[in-house]
Write an enzyme that holds these catalytic residues in place. Structure first.
Site, PDB file in Angstrom:
ATOM      1  N   ASP A 106       0.674  -1.064  -0.033  1.00 12.97           N
ATOM      2  CA  ASP A 106      -0.086   0.034  -0.047  1.00 12.97           C
ATOM      3  C   ASP A 106       1.048   1.251  -0.123  1.00 12.97           C
ATOM      4  O   ASP A 106       1.565   1.447   0.887  1.00 12.97           O
ATOM      5  CB  ASP A 106      -0.761   0.084   1.178  1.00 12.97           C
ATOM      6  CG  ASP A 106      -1.812   1.268   1.197  1.00 12.97           C
ATOM      7  OD1 ASP A 106      -2.206   1.791   0.272  1.00 12.97           O
ATOM      8  OD2 ASP A 106      -2.362   1.493   2.225  1.00 12.97           O
TER       9      ASP A 106
ATOM     10  N   LEU B 235      33.291  34.265   2.364  1.00 15.85           N
ATOM     11  CA  LEU B 235      32.281  35.167   1.801  1.00 15.85           C
ATOM     12  C   LEU B 235      32.846  36.227   0.729  1.00 15.85           C
ATOM     13  O   LEU B 235      34.208  36.602   1.196  1.00 15.85           O
ATOM     14  CB  LEU B 235      31.505  36.142   2.911  1.00 15.85           C
ATOM     15  CG  LEU B 235      30.777  35.116   3.901  1.00 15.85           C
ATOM     16  CD1 LEU B 235      30.186  36.215   5.018  1.00 15.85           C
ATOM     17  CD2 LEU B 235      29.524  34.340   3.149  1.00 15.85           C
TER      18      LEU B 235
ATOM     19  N   GLY C 185      38.399  39.009   1.766  1.00 14.63           N
ATOM     20  CA  GLY C 185      39.825  39.486   1.684  1.00 14.63           C
ATOM     21  C   GLY C 185      40.519  38.246   0.851  1.00 14.63           C
ATOM     22  O   GLY C 185      41.615  38.221   0.864  1.00 14.63           O
TER      23      GLY C 185
ATOM     24  N   SER D 248      33.298  29.461  -3.090  1.00 19.22           N
ATOM     25  CA  SER D 248      33.009  28.112  -2.883  1.00 19.22           C
ATOM     26  C   SER D 248      32.090  27.701  -1.821  1.00 19.22           C
ATOM     27  O   SER D 248      32.667  27.185  -0.665  1.00 19.22           O
ATOM     28  CB  SER D 248      34.439  27.303  -3.021  1.00 19.22           C
ATOM     29  OG  SER D 248      35.246  27.968  -2.232  1.00 19.22           O
TER      30      SER D 248
END
EC number: 2.7.7.4
Length: 636
Positions: free
Chosen positions: A110, A468, A472, A541
């Site tokens: 089922d 981020l 730098g 990345s």
């Protein structure tokens, strides 16, 4: 109602023997939400007298608890075992039930109708011989009906019972029945079903379940139970060539070495010549060992241990085949994939593929198209989302033995597992091996990576600067490369913005494109490592999985993850390109840190906090660590 009682036999052995001689039919019930799948199975169990008196009494009490009026029984409660299923009135998990008639044994699955649980339905369908497709007579053929029917055809089921349910709610209208049957047959005409038997039923009232109903005098076909008892399901597994994946190398002592597994197709006996794949080595079967002793012959479905006349290196996951009809071997395929995860499929990302007893790494190298389940049209797509079906090219990290799914379901079907979460995220069917898999071979070169690195007086390494936007990365990488150049070292920098002007100019910033972006850069970095260079890669990345893939492309110690870390508010203050401002304003979509996630490294080789160090100090730290690790000296 009387409890189920087995027919009378002279002894238990004769009864068991009668059961063993019965054929077994595996089938599923599928369709859209609330079409009556669980009620249908409950009714079949009830009518086949597979419910004991105490179960029946409990079922009546439960039925009243969940709102059934009078003496009516809610048969769905027999199979909807989860508390959440009973409370919501839907099926979530796959419920397997066994029942038997005088003619046949049955295992029924089922399966859930809700779109969210389509993956569970596909699991139930993968081992079934027949499908009961439920349709609510009030609603007709729905999108989920089409999706389930398409999956049923995809996994190789050839026989369908079109169960048009709840006929009592449409006045047992022949016109309604005929219209739904015609609509479904038009949709299914190209799905490759060998038979479609349409039956008007009311699972709740029992119409056309065991006996033909007086409420449908216009229907002259069989009731469901009669059809299930008599439908012929042709299995040609015994006629196919011998296949047995090795599940275990059985070595209880020094005098015995055998290979255990379940025979998927064909037959084997002592003296037969078999071939082990993917190695291609051949030998003859010496013994066929089962729990009760040696067998003269074993056939499809038997679990046995084979011993061979010759000492051949065979491991778990290898496949023993008929020597004159071996399976194919390849590491690249075209496959049809059903995606079963809330997270989208990323071409280029490395997943785990499980096929038989073999596990290997797999990448979806190309998403060719996805399939519209309503029209079966091929639509352009870069990725797949939950419940979407697509045709893809895939590449494995090793060769495997296989048969196309259409030729052997159990040799050509596989599942895809997420390496991070261990979640089963997809199921696939091998269509064929890609020709280039057999045409392309790795060329051996005389000048090696070690020779190239020695000429440069350095050890090659990838310095992978991740973080981020505005943290730098490029600034620090640029200073490090200048100082390495002054030291006479051979370097190259791959910067995210620069690469997108050329190699990756065709990629956007969706999650799928980011994955492909990193895959390509990883392959280029690997080539540069082979050239003996110190490679500086400056990319956001954002996903750990892709950074891990690049690490695995090269040898241990050749990939350094440098986490250039700055808080989001600091990165925004440094936003010389104005990207964060545009992202906050909604002008840039899928911007990391704003509306797209960043997964920071968990154990980087270097962690540089650029809100605490100047760029020069950060570069000094990188160089000191490289020198201490021996990357800046002449290799031995």
């Amino acid at each position: 109602m009387n409890a189920y009682a087995a027919p009378q036999f002279s002894n238990i052995e004769s009864y068991l023997d009668s059961q063993l001689r019965k054929s077994l039919l595996r089938f599923i019930t599928c369709g859209s939400v609330d079409d009556g799948k669980s009620t249908m199975i409950g009714r079949l169990l009830y009518e086949s007298k597979m419910i004991f008196d105490d179960q029946l009494a409990s079922l009546k009490n439960e039925s009243k608890k969940f709102g059934t009026q009078g003496e009516e029984i809610d048969f769905a409660l027999l199979v909807d075992g989860l508390a959440a299923e009973r409370e919501q009135g839907i099926t979530i998990d796959v419920a397997y039930r066994f029942f038997s008639t005088d003619a046949r044994k049955f295992i029924v699955a089922d399966t859930p109708g809700h779109e969210q649980y389509t993956r569970n339905m596909a699991t139930g369908a993968s081992t079934a011989d027949l499908a009961i497709v439920m349709i609510d007579a009030r609603k007709g053929v729905l999108t989920q009906t089409r999706r389930h029917s398409f999956i049923v055809s995809l996994v190789g089921i050839k026989h369908v019972v079109l169960c048009i349910n709840k006929m009592d709610l449409v006045g047992y209208s022949q016109e309604t029945f005929d219209a739904i049957r015609a609509d479904y047959q038009e949709f299914a005409k190209d799905l490759g079903f060998e038979s479609i038997q349409a039956i008007p039923v009311s699972a709740l009232k029992g119409d056309n379940i065991v006996e033909r109903s007086e409420n449908t005098p216009w229907y002259d076909g069989p009731p469901i139970m009669t059809y299930l008892d008599t439908v012929e399901i042709r299995s040609d597994a015994k006629e196919k060539a011998f296949r047995m994946p090795v599940q275990w190398v059985n070595r209880p002592n020094l005098d015995f070495r055998g290979f255990a597994g379940q025979i998927l197709s064909g037959a084997v006996k002592p003296g037969d010549k078999v071939r082990a794949l993917p190695s291609g080595k051949s030998s003859r079967v010496e013994r066929v060992v089962a729990m009760g002793g040696d067998l003269d012959e074993a056939v499809e479905g038997h679990s046995v241990t084979l011993t061979l006349e010759d000492e051949i290196d065979i491991s778990r996951g290898d496949v023993l085949c008929a020597d004159n009809e071996p399976a194919e071997v390849s590491d690249q395929f075209q496959a049809t994939i059903l995606w079963m995860s809330d997270g989208e499929m990323f071409p280029g990302r490395s997943y785990v593929m499980k096929i038989g007893a073999r596990e290997c790494q797999v990448q979806i190298t190309e998403q060719k198209y996805k399939i519209d389940v309503n029209t079966r049209a091929h639509e352009a797509a870069k990725t797949l989302h939950l419940n979407e079906i697509g045709v893809c090219n895939i590449a494995l990290d090793r060769e495997i033995a296989f048969d196309a799914y259409k030729d052997n379901r159990r040799m050509g079907g596989f599942i895809i597992i997420d390496r991070m979460t261990n979640e089963t995220v997809g199921m696939g069917l091998i269509n064929f091996a890609l020709r280039r898999a057999s045409n392309i071979h790795k060329q051996t070169l005389d000048v090696s990576k070690d020779v190239r690195a020695s000429m440069k007086g350095q050890k090659p390494v990838i310095l992978w600067f991740t973080g981020l936007s505005g943290a730098g990365k490029s600034t620090v990488a640029n200073i490090v490369e200048k100082r390495l150049t002054h030291m006479g070292k051979h370097t190259y920098t791959l910067d995210g913005d620069n690469v997108r002007h050329g190699l990756n100019h065709d990629l956007g910033f969706t999650d799928a494109d980011r994955v492909e972006n990193i895959r390509r850069v990883g392959e280029v970095s690997k080539l540069m490592i082979d050239a003996g260079l110190i490679v500086l890669v400056s990319f956001i990345s954002p996903f750990r999985a892709e950074r891990r893939i690049v690490r695995q492309m090269v040898e241990d110690g050749e990939f350094w993850e440098v986490f250039v870390d700055a808080p989001l508010e600091v990165a925004e203050r440094r936003d010389v390109k104005g990207l964060y401002k545009k992202a906050r304003a909604g002008e840039i979509k899928n911007f990391t840190g704003i509306d797209s996630p960043y997964e920071p490294p968990e154990d980087p080789e270097l962690h540089i906090e650029t809100h605490k160090l100047s760029p020069d100090e950060a570069a000094d730290l990188v160089l000191k660590r490289l020198e201490a690790a021996g990357f800046l000296v002449q290799p031995d």
